[in-house]
Design a protein around this motif. Structure first.
Motif, PDB file in Angstrom:
ATOM      1  N   THR A  33       0.812  -1.221   0.000  1.00  0.00           N
ATOM      2  CA  THR A  33       0.000   0.000   0.000  1.00  0.00           C
ATOM      3  C   THR A  33       0.844   1.269   0.000  1.00  0.00           C
ATOM      4  N   GLU A  35       2.816   2.324   2.441  1.00  0.00           N
ATOM      5  CA  GLU A  35       3.155   2.850   3.764  1.00  0.00           C
ATOM      6  C   GLU A  35       4.645   2.700   4.030  1.00  0.00           C
ATOM      7  N   LEU A 130      -7.398   0.152  -0.351  1.00  0.00           N
ATOM      8  CA  LEU A 130      -5.992  -0.222  -0.237  1.00  0.00           C
ATOM      9  C   LEU A 130      -5.127   0.307  -1.368  1.00  0.00           C
ATOM     10  N   PRO A 132      -2.522   2.160  -3.405  1.00  0.00           N
ATOM     11  CA  PRO A 132      -1.268   2.686  -2.856  1.00  0.00           C
ATOM     12  C   PRO A 132      -1.420   4.127  -2.385  1.00  0.00           C
ATOM     13  N   ARG A 133      -0.973   4.349  -1.177  1.00  0.00           N
ATOM     14  CA  ARG A 133      -1.055   5.679  -0.567  1.00  0.00           C
ATOM     15  C   ARG A 133       0.246   6.421  -0.788  1.00  0.00           C
TER      16      ARG A 133
END
Length: 136
Positions: A33, A35, A130, A132-133
């Motif tokens: 994701t 993070e 979810l 990708p952040r």
């Protein structure tokens, strides 16, 4: 030099997965994701064990599995770092694991007497959440 990124994962005692599996899954999810990004240092075995209140051997085994699968790189004397993106599993292995996950999911959905349309909608919502952040 990369700095150690905090690793926000939870270990739940009521979860049917063993603690080591929960750690592996949590780290994979954090990487997938965004993070955790390539080059980020993950907490030490002892540090994560203290954070999660678990046995250091459990964390060491989870990290070893992640390194063997190509998610983490060990740097002698420096620690463990998120590996650069690459194809971690062969296409055959990816398909096999995906088929197993789908079958487990389908069995759960049937056992819960969920409507297929509801199950599909929830999966789509979960996957959208979810995406990708981006980190600042």
């Amino acid at each position: 030099m990369a700095r150690t990124r905090p690793l926000v994962i939870q270990v739940v005692t009521g979860d049917p997965r063993p603690i080591g599996r929960q750690i592996v899954d949590g780290v994979r999810m954090a990487i997938a994701t965004g993070e955790l990004a390539a080059g980020d240092q993950v907490p030490s075995v002892r540090g994560l064990a203290q954070q999660l209140n678990v046995n250091p051997n459990t964390v060491a085994k989870a990290y070893a599995e992640l390194a063997a699968e190509g998610w983490l790189d060990a740097r002698q004397g420096l620690g463990l770092f998120v590996a650069p993106p690459r194809q971690r599993l062969s296409e055959v292995e990816r398909d096999r694991r995906f088929d197993e996950a789908v079958q487990r999911f389908v069995h759960e959905v049937v056992a819960l007497e969920m409507r297929p349309a509801d199950a599909v909608a929830r999966v789509q919502d979960a996957l959208r959440g979810l995406a990708p952040r981006r980190r600042a």
